[in-house]
Design an enzyme around this catalytic site. Structure first.
Site, PDB file in Angstrom:
ATOM      1  N   THR A 281       0.819  -1.213   0.000  1.00 37.27           N
ATOM      2  CA  THR A 281       0.000   0.000   0.000  1.00 37.27           C
ATOM      3  C   THR A 281       0.854   1.264   0.000  1.00 37.27           C
ATOM      4  O   THR A 281       0.470   2.274  -0.595  1.00 37.27           O
ATOM      5  CB  THR A 281      -0.955   0.025   1.211  1.00 37.27           C
ATOM      6  OG1 THR A 281      -0.208  -0.170   2.413  1.00 37.27           O
ATOM      7  CG2 THR A 281      -2.011  -1.064   1.084  1.00 37.27           C
TER       8      THR A 281
ATOM      9  N   ARG B 281      -9.305  -5.084   1.723  1.00 32.21           N
ATOM     10  CA  ARG B 281     -10.270  -5.157   2.817  1.00 32.21           C
ATOM     11  C   ARG B 281     -10.307  -3.949   3.743  1.00 32.21           C
ATOM     12  O   ARG B 281     -11.121  -3.906   4.652  1.00 32.21           O
ATOM     13  CB  ARG B 281     -10.005  -6.425   3.645  1.00 32.21           C
ATOM     14  CG  ARG B 281     -10.354  -7.682   2.870  1.00 32.21           C
ATOM     15  CD  ARG B 281      -9.968  -8.939   3.595  1.00 32.21           C
ATOM     16  NE  ARG B 281     -10.480 -10.104   2.881  1.00 32.21           N
ATOM     17  CZ  ARG B 281      -9.921 -10.624   1.812  1.00 32.21           C
ATOM     18  NH1 ARG B 281      -8.815 -10.097   1.337  1.00 32.21           N
ATOM     19  NH2 ARG B 281     -10.458 -11.668   1.209  1.00 32.21           N
TER      20      ARG B 281
ATOM     21  N   ASP C 243       2.205  -8.376  -7.280  1.00 32.83           N
ATOM     22  CA  ASP C 243       2.747  -7.211  -7.986  1.00 32.83           C
ATOM     23  C   ASP C 243       4.214  -7.312  -8.379  1.00 32.83           C
ATOM     24  O   ASP C 243       4.724  -6.476  -9.127  1.00 32.83           O
ATOM     25  CB  ASP C 243       2.542  -5.948  -7.135  1.00 32.83           C
ATOM     26  CG  ASP C 243       3.010  -6.122  -5.697  1.00 32.83           C
ATOM     27  OD1 ASP C 243       4.156  -6.568  -5.487  1.00 32.83           O
ATOM     28  OD2 ASP C 243       2.217  -5.820  -4.779  1.00 32.83           O
TER      29      ASP C 243
ATOM     30  N   HIS D 102      -0.123 -16.364  -4.459  1.00 35.05           N
ATOM     31  CA  HIS D 102      -1.246 -16.076  -5.359  1.00 35.05           C
ATOM     32  C   HIS D 102      -0.801 -15.753  -6.774  1.00 35.05           C
ATOM     33  O   HIS D 102      -1.577 -15.203  -7.562  1.00 35.05           O
ATOM     34  CB  HIS D 102      -2.086 -14.923  -4.783  1.00 35.05           C
ATOM     35  CG  HIS D 102      -2.724 -15.260  -3.471  1.00 35.05           C
ATOM     36  ND1 HIS D 102      -3.061 -14.322  -2.526  1.00 35.05           N
ATOM     37  CD2 HIS D 102      -3.086 -16.461  -2.931  1.00 35.05           C
ATOM     38  CE1 HIS D 102      -3.593 -14.919  -1.472  1.00 35.05           C
ATOM     39  NE2 HIS D 102      -3.621 -16.214  -1.698  1.00 35.05           N
TER      40      HIS D 102
ATOM     41  N   ILE E 212       4.249  -0.474   7.597  1.00 33.36           N
ATOM     42  CA  ILE E 212       5.358  -1.414   7.529  1.00 33.36           C
ATOM     43  C   ILE E 212       6.599  -0.800   6.879  1.00 33.36           C
ATOM     44  O   ILE E 212       7.733  -1.093   7.280  1.00 33.36           O
ATOM     45  CB  ILE E 212       4.922  -2.707   6.802  1.00 33.36           C
ATOM     46  CG1 ILE E 212       5.973  -3.799   6.995  1.00 33.36           C
ATOM     47  CG2 ILE E 212       4.630  -2.448   5.341  1.00 33.36           C
ATOM     48  CD1 ILE E 212       5.495  -5.172   6.611  1.00 33.36           C
TER      49      ILE E 212
END
Length: 252
Positions: free
Chosen positions: A28, A36, A106, A121, A230
């Site tokens: 992010t 979410r 990504d 994923h 983070i």
């Protein structure tokens, strides 16, 4: 938080086998929205819920709608690695970090220089023809109008795990092995609410489990829990100023 960061630095320097397990919150700060959070993808309005558009059955039944959404909301190719990605790559070069396990698609960990990245994923950067298996880069998805197709006529499918699809067993097995052999597991940017991925931390039996997240998790899973962005947390660790000695290392 300063004391917690100091403790995390000490744990890092005392560790010989670190594994990082990360989710959407890792990216992010690179400008990629998560799913979410309050402003996340799942709280935006579409004709169908995002989890349905990103499902296997929707992809097969409505490939035009899938690719319209996919290009618009899943591809952030201008995003750059942030301090978290960079610090993890540095820890790997130091020989401390053994694996990055990510739920993100990504490719930012690799862009930062990490080598052993286990993508639970998949990745937007890998694509394949469903008919002949030919491999394509993400450029094939961007260049096509509507449904991207191979020269053989088959649909080019992103190598990302859609809803209703199983995770790659080889990647899962490698992730389990890495976590089981870690002495320090750092979990960051994830709510630990998506299974089976979230269940991987149950294989950890090492010395310290550290959790970095913007909000406290509903059920604390870490002996060391740091609330904060983070990227900012990893920047404060000053990984590039750590010196590694032959017996565990020291901090400068």
């Amino acid at each position: 938080m300063d004391e917690a960061i100091k403790e995390l630095r000490e744990q890092i320097m005392a560790s010989r086998s670190i594994v990082f397990f990360g989710g959407a919150g890792v990216s992010t700060e690179s400008g990629i929205p998560d799913f979410r959070s309050t402003d996340g993808l799942y709280h935006q309005k579409y004709a169908f819920p995002p989890e349905e558009i990103l499902s296997h059955h929707y992809f097969m039944a409505q490939p035009e709608g899938f690719f319209r959404f996919y290009r618009d909301k899943m591809l952030y190719l201008e995003a750059k690695p942030n301090p978290a990605h960079q610090a993890l790559a540095q820890l790997e070069k130091m020989g401390r970090l053994k694996a990055v396990i990510t739920q993100n698609i990504d490719g930012l960990h690799q862009a930062a220089g990490s080598q052993n990245v286990l993508e639970l994923h998949g990745s937007v950067h890998r694509n394949h023809c469903m008919a002949c298996g030919r491999a394509y880069g993400v450029e094939a998805i961007l260049a096509a109008e509507g449904v991207p197709r191979c020269s053989c006529g088959g649909i080019i499918k992103p190598d990302v795990v859609l809803y209703e699809e199983a995770l790659d067993e080889r990647v899962l097995d490698a992730a389990v092995a890495a976590i089981a052999n870690a002495d320090l597991l750092i979990v960051g940017g994830t709510s630990l609410s998506v299974y089976p991925a979230a269940g991987l931390i149950d294989y950890f039996t090492g010395r310290c489990l550290a959790v970095i997240n913007r909000q406290k998790l509903g059920r604390s899973r870490g002996q060391l829990e740091i609330c904060g962005a983070i990227g900012a947390v990893f920047a404060a660790l000053n990984v590039d100023k750590m010196e590694v000695g032959s017996e565990g290392g020291s901090l400068t």
